[in-house]
Design a protein around this motif. Sequence first.
Motif, PDB file in Angstrom:
ATOM      1  N   LEU A  49      -5.070   5.167   6.102  1.00  0.00           N
ATOM      2  CA  LEU A  49      -3.939   5.791   6.460  1.00  0.00           C
ATOM      3  C   LEU A  49      -2.816   5.496   5.776  1.00  0.00           C
ATOM      4  CD1 LEU A  49      -5.316   6.702  10.304  1.00  0.00           C
ATOM      5  CD2 LEU A  49      -5.148   8.402   8.112  1.00  0.00           C
ATOM      6  N   VAL A  50      -2.598   4.392   5.799  1.00  0.00           N
ATOM      7  CA  VAL A  50      -1.606   3.619   5.976  1.00  0.00           C
ATOM      8  C   VAL A  50      -1.097   4.677   3.843  1.00  0.00           C
ATOM      9  CG1 VAL A  50      -0.470   1.388   5.213  1.00  0.00           C
ATOM     10  CG2 VAL A  50      -0.598   1.863   6.945  1.00  0.00           C
ATOM     11  N   LEU A  51      -2.101   3.943   3.216  1.00  0.00           N
ATOM     12  CA  LEU A  51      -3.002   4.196   1.846  1.00  0.00           C
ATOM     13  C   LEU A  51      -2.206   6.011   1.660  1.00  0.00           C
ATOM     14  CD1 LEU A  51      -3.188   2.673  -0.563  1.00  0.00           C
ATOM     15  CD2 LEU A  51      -5.046   4.059  -0.323  1.00  0.00           C
ATOM     16  N   ILE A  52      -2.577   6.863   2.521  1.00  0.00           N
ATOM     17  CA  ILE A  52      -2.300   7.866   1.878  1.00  0.00           C
ATOM     18  C   ILE A  52      -1.596   8.116   2.779  1.00  0.00           C
ATOM     19  CG2 ILE A  52      -3.099  10.325   2.948  1.00  0.00           C
ATOM     20  CD1 ILE A  52      -5.833   9.234   3.297  1.00  0.00           C
ATOM     21  N   SER A  53      -0.100   7.372   3.406  1.00  0.00           N
ATOM     22  CA  SER A  53       0.819   7.700   3.936  1.00  0.00           C
ATOM     23  C   SER A  53       2.022   7.849   2.747  1.00  0.00           C
ATOM     24  CB  SER A  53       1.453   6.886   5.247  1.00  0.00           C
ATOM     25  OG  SER A  53       1.711   6.166   4.645  1.00  0.00           O
ATOM     26  N   GLY A  54       1.644   6.381   2.188  1.00  0.00           N
ATOM     27  CA  GLY A  54       2.385   6.330   0.787  1.00  0.00           C
ATOM     28  C   GLY A  54       2.304   7.199  -0.402  1.00  0.00           C
ATOM     29  N   VAL A  55       0.561   7.051  -0.565  1.00  0.00           N
ATOM     30  CA  VAL A  55      -0.247   7.972  -1.904  1.00  0.00           C
ATOM     31  C   VAL A  55      -0.095   9.332  -1.801  1.00  0.00           C
ATOM     32  CG1 VAL A  55      -0.134   5.485  -3.156  1.00  0.00           C
ATOM     33  CG2 VAL A  55      -1.556   7.473  -2.387  1.00  0.00           C
ATOM     34  N   GLY A  56       0.282   9.346  -1.071  1.00  0.00           N
ATOM     35  CA  GLY A  56      -0.103  11.531  -0.831  1.00  0.00           C
ATOM     36  C   GLY A  56      -2.132  11.218  -0.748  1.00  0.00           C
ATOM     37  N   ARG A  83       4.616  12.003   6.335  1.00  0.00           N
ATOM     38  CA  ARG A  83       4.115  11.775   5.314  1.00  0.00           C
ATOM     39  C   ARG A  83       5.664  10.272   5.868  1.00  0.00           C
ATOM     40  NH1 ARG A  83       2.580  12.668   0.144  1.00  0.00           N
ATOM     41  NH2 ARG A  83       3.353  10.834  -0.606  1.00  0.00           N
ATOM     42  N   LEU A 139     -10.236   2.022   8.858  1.00  0.00           N
ATOM     43  CA  LEU A 139      -9.415   3.827   9.027  1.00  0.00           C
ATOM     44  C   LEU A 139      -7.322   3.956   8.715  1.00  0.00           C
ATOM     45  CD1 LEU A 139      -9.695   6.661   9.719  1.00  0.00           C
ATOM     46  CD2 LEU A 139      -9.775   6.843  11.706  1.00  0.00           C
ATOM     47  N   LEU A 140      -6.695   2.262  10.186  1.00  0.00           N
ATOM     48  CA  LEU A 140      -5.667   2.279   9.594  1.00  0.00           C
ATOM     49  C   LEU A 140      -5.108   1.984   8.439  1.00  0.00           C
ATOM     50  CD1 LEU A 140      -3.228   1.924  11.392  1.00  0.00           C
ATOM     51  CD2 LEU A 140      -3.321  -0.604  11.464  1.00  0.00           C
ATOM     52  N   LEU A 141      -6.072   1.286   7.654  1.00  0.00           N
ATOM     53  CA  LEU A 141      -5.478   1.207   6.087  1.00  0.00           C
ATOM     54  C   LEU A 141      -5.941   2.087   5.748  1.00  0.00           C
ATOM     55  CD1 LEU A 141      -7.408  -2.449   5.478  1.00  0.00           C
ATOM     56  CD2 LEU A 141      -4.947  -1.658   5.206  1.00  0.00           C
ATOM     57  N   VAL A 191       1.334  10.522   9.316  1.00  0.00           N
ATOM     58  CA  VAL A 191       0.678  10.495   7.955  1.00  0.00           C
ATOM     59  C   VAL A 191       0.734  12.043   7.539  1.00  0.00           C
ATOM     60  CG1 VAL A 191      -1.455  10.002   6.354  1.00  0.00           C
ATOM     61  CG2 VAL A 191      -0.857   8.229   8.355  1.00  0.00           C
ATOM     62  N   VAL A 224       5.344   5.013  10.080  1.00  0.00           N
ATOM     63  CA  VAL A 224       3.479   4.525   9.759  1.00  0.00           C
ATOM     64  C   VAL A 224       3.071   3.347   9.297  1.00  0.00           C
ATOM     65  CG1 VAL A 224       1.472   4.251   8.011  1.00  0.00           C
ATOM     66  CG2 VAL A 224       2.868   7.461   8.695  1.00  0.00           C
ATOM     67  N   ALA A 260       0.812  -1.287   0.266  1.00  0.00           N
ATOM     68  CA  ALA A 260      -0.402   0.139   0.083  1.00  0.00           C
ATOM     69  C   ALA A 260       0.901   1.810  -0.012  1.00  0.00           C
ATOM     70  CB  ALA A 260      -0.865  -0.219   1.238  1.00  0.00           C
ATOM     71  N   THR A 261       2.107   0.882   0.414  1.00  0.00           N
ATOM     72  CA  THR A 261       2.938   2.345   0.527  1.00  0.00           C
ATOM     73  C   THR A 261       4.025   2.262  -0.285  1.00  0.00           C
ATOM     74  OG1 THR A 261       4.667   1.293   2.452  1.00  0.00           O
ATOM     75  CG2 THR A 261       2.463   2.856   2.998  1.00  0.00           C
ATOM     76  N   GLY A 310      -7.256  15.966   8.673  1.00  0.00           N
ATOM     77  CA  GLY A 310      -6.506  16.634   7.967  1.00  0.00           C
ATOM     78  C   GLY A 310      -5.910  15.614   6.705  1.00  0.00           C
ATOM     79  N   VAL A 311      -5.967  15.142   6.807  1.00  0.00           N
ATOM     80  CA  VAL A 311      -5.894  13.767   5.896  1.00  0.00           C
ATOM     81  C   VAL A 311      -6.617  13.640   5.006  1.00  0.00           C
ATOM     82  CG1 VAL A 311      -3.814  12.732   7.104  1.00  0.00           C
ATOM     83  CG2 VAL A 311      -5.823  11.152   6.653  1.00  0.00           C
ATOM     84  N   ILE A 338      -7.692   5.790  17.393  1.00  0.00           N
ATOM     85  CA  ILE A 338      -6.755   7.115  16.855  1.00  0.00           C
ATOM     86  C   ILE A 338      -7.548   7.909  16.845  1.00  0.00           C
ATOM     87  CG2 ILE A 338      -6.163   7.254  14.135  1.00  0.00           C
ATOM     88  CD1 ILE A 338      -5.836   3.734  14.057  1.00  0.00           C
ATOM     89  N   VAL A 398       6.993   7.532   5.871  1.00  0.00           N
ATOM     90  CA  VAL A 398       5.950   6.433   5.827  1.00  0.00           C
ATOM     91  C   VAL A 398       7.127   4.776   6.552  1.00  0.00           C
ATOM     92  CG1 VAL A 398       5.804   4.182   3.776  1.00  0.00           C
ATOM     93  CG2 VAL A 398       5.191   6.676   3.372  1.00  0.00           C
TER      94      VAL A 398
END
Lengths: 351, 273
Positions: free
Chosen positions: B123-130, A312, B119-121, A309, A317, A55-56, B213-214, A290, A314
Amino acid sequence: MNAELEQDPLAPVGVAAPPAARVPRGSHPVLRFLLRRCAVGFLTLAAVSVILFAATNILPGDVAQTVLGKEATPERVAALRSELHLNESVVARYGHWVEGLVQGNLGDSAVQVAQNAPDPSVGSMIATPLVNSLILALIASILIIPLALVLGTIAALRAGKSTDYAVSYGSLILGSLPEFVVGTFLILLFFNELDLYPPVALVPPGASPLDNPEALVLPLLTLLAASLPFGARQVRAGVVESLKEDYVTVARLGGIPERRVLSRYALRNALPASIQAFAQTIQYLFGGIIVVEAVFAYPGLGNLLTNAVLTRDVTLVLAIALVIAAVFVVINIVADLLVVFLVPKLRTGLK
Amino acid sequence: MPAALRTRRGVLGIIVLAFVLAVAFVGPFVAPHPIDVPVGPPGSGPIPGAPLGTDFLGRDVLSRVLHGGVSVLTVAAVSVLLTYALALSIGMFAALTRRRWLDTLLMATVEVLIVLPPLLLLLVLISGVGTSTAVMVIGVALVLFPGAARIIRAATLEVGTTGYIESAISRGERMPALMRREVLPNITPMVLADGGVRFLGAIFLVASLNFLGVGSQPPSADWGLMISENRQILQTNPLALLAPATMLALLTISVNLLADSYAHTLGRSGAGR
C-alpha cells in the motif's frame, strides 16, 4: 496478511534464540536483554523509515499535482509544492521528516494542506482511528490466545486421530481464505440469511466502538477466522515437538501421572514456541485488520490508510505505516520478554 | 509435481484447482454477455439471460465472474516467478559468497523487509507510484522475495556442506555455474514446497489490493473488485457477492491443499529425493 509465509521451515520451531551477550558483573541479565532488544527494535524502525520513505519517493511523481488534480492552476501547484517542501532534495525531505518524528510530530497530511484544513497535522487525524483499531485488535487477541492454545493443544494430544484431523483440516481450509472473502461469507450468513448482525460497523464521530458491541461481532469473527487457524497450527506444532522430547518419555517411564506429565513437562516447555506463535498471530491479525476494516467500513487505522492510498496522501500513508511498524516491533519485544520470564531455562541462557 | 498427488487432499486440491482454472481461462470465451454492457436493471436477482442476476450497474454477473479470474491468476503467477528470480539469485549468492559482510548486509535487508506486513508495504508503494499491473507484479515480488530468499539461503547452506560443492569449487567452477548445476537441482524440492505457499500469498495480496480498490480498476471484471463494488446491492442480489467470493475461496483452498500435500510428501520421504 501472510505471516505464515515468513515461517522458515528449516528453523527449529519456537527457539527464542537468546543472544549470547557477555554480562558485566552487577547488571541484571534480563534488563540488559531488554535494553538490547529495544536498541535492535529502534534500529529496525530506523531502517524501516528509510525503506518506507524510499518506496514513496523512488519515482519522480509529484504529490502536489496528484493531490490537487489535473485542473489545478500551476500557481496553486507551485504554492503547495513549497508548502510541502517538495522543492528540496529527497535527502533533505527525509531529514525534515525524521526531525519532526524525533519531536513527536508525524507531519502534515498533503490532502489536508491542499484543502487548507485548519489542523492538517497527521497526529490529530490518526489518534481516534488508532484507538479504534487497537480496541478491535485487543479484543480479537484476548479471544484468540486461549482459543488457539486449547485447539492447538487438543489437536497435538490427539495427533493422528479424528479430532486432530478436524482441527487441522478446518484450519487448513479456513486459513486459506483471504479476510475479505471470509467477511463476505459471514455478512451473507449473519446479515442476509439470519438478520442477526449489521454488515457495517460504523462508529459515529465522538462515540466509542464499544457503545455498539453488536456491530463489532462480524469484524471480530472475521479476524478470528482469519488468524485463529494460523495460531492453532503453530501451537500444535510446538506441543507435538515437546511431546517427542526425552524428558517427557523419562517422566512417563518414571510413572508420573499423564496429566502431570502434560502440564509440568510437555506444555510448560511448549510455552516459548506458543508465545512466539502468538506474537506472530497478533502481527498477522494486524495485517488482516487493514482489509477487515475496509470490509466493514470500521473507522480504524486500516480504513484511514486505504483511503489515504486512494487519495495518494503520501505523508499520511507514511505516518500510518510507521505507527504500525512501531506496534509490530513492540509486540516482538514483549513476546521475547515474556518468553524469558516464563521459561527459567532460557533466563540462564542469557548469561 | 506428481508427489503432491500422493495424498487425498492433494487429489482434491488438483480437481478443484482444475475447475477454477477452467472457469478463469475458458470462461472468457463462453461468457454469454460482454462485461461492460447492462443487460437488466441494477442489482436484480436471477432473470432470463442472467442466471446469477445483475451487478450494481445492471451488468451480467455470470459473464463478469467468467472473466474475473484471468487477471488475479496471471498477476499472481508472474509475480511469483519474479519473486523466485530475485530470491534464488540473492539467497544462493548470500550463502555461497566468500565475502561474509555482503551476506550479512543482504540478510539484514531481508530481516528489515520482513518486519512489516506485506500488504502494508504494498500500500505504501502504491501510494507513492500509483497503481498498474506492472506495479502490482513488481510490488508483490518485492514483498514476497525476502521470506523466500531467507529459506533458499538456509537450504543452500545445508547443501553447501556436502562434498560435491567443495569439489566443484576446487575444480574452479564459477558462481553462476555453481548455482545452476550444483545447488539449484538439490534445493528444487524445497523451493517447490515453499513456492506453493508463496503463490497462495501472491493471490491473497493481489485479490486484497483489487478488493481495496487500489488494484484492478473499473470497469474491468475481477473477483476481488466485484465483491467491493457489489456491496451496495448486498440485499437485492447477494449472488453478485457470493459468486466471486466462492471462486476466490475455491482457488485459495485448492492451492493451499496442493501446497500442504506436497510439503507432507516431502517430509515423509526425507528431503524429497
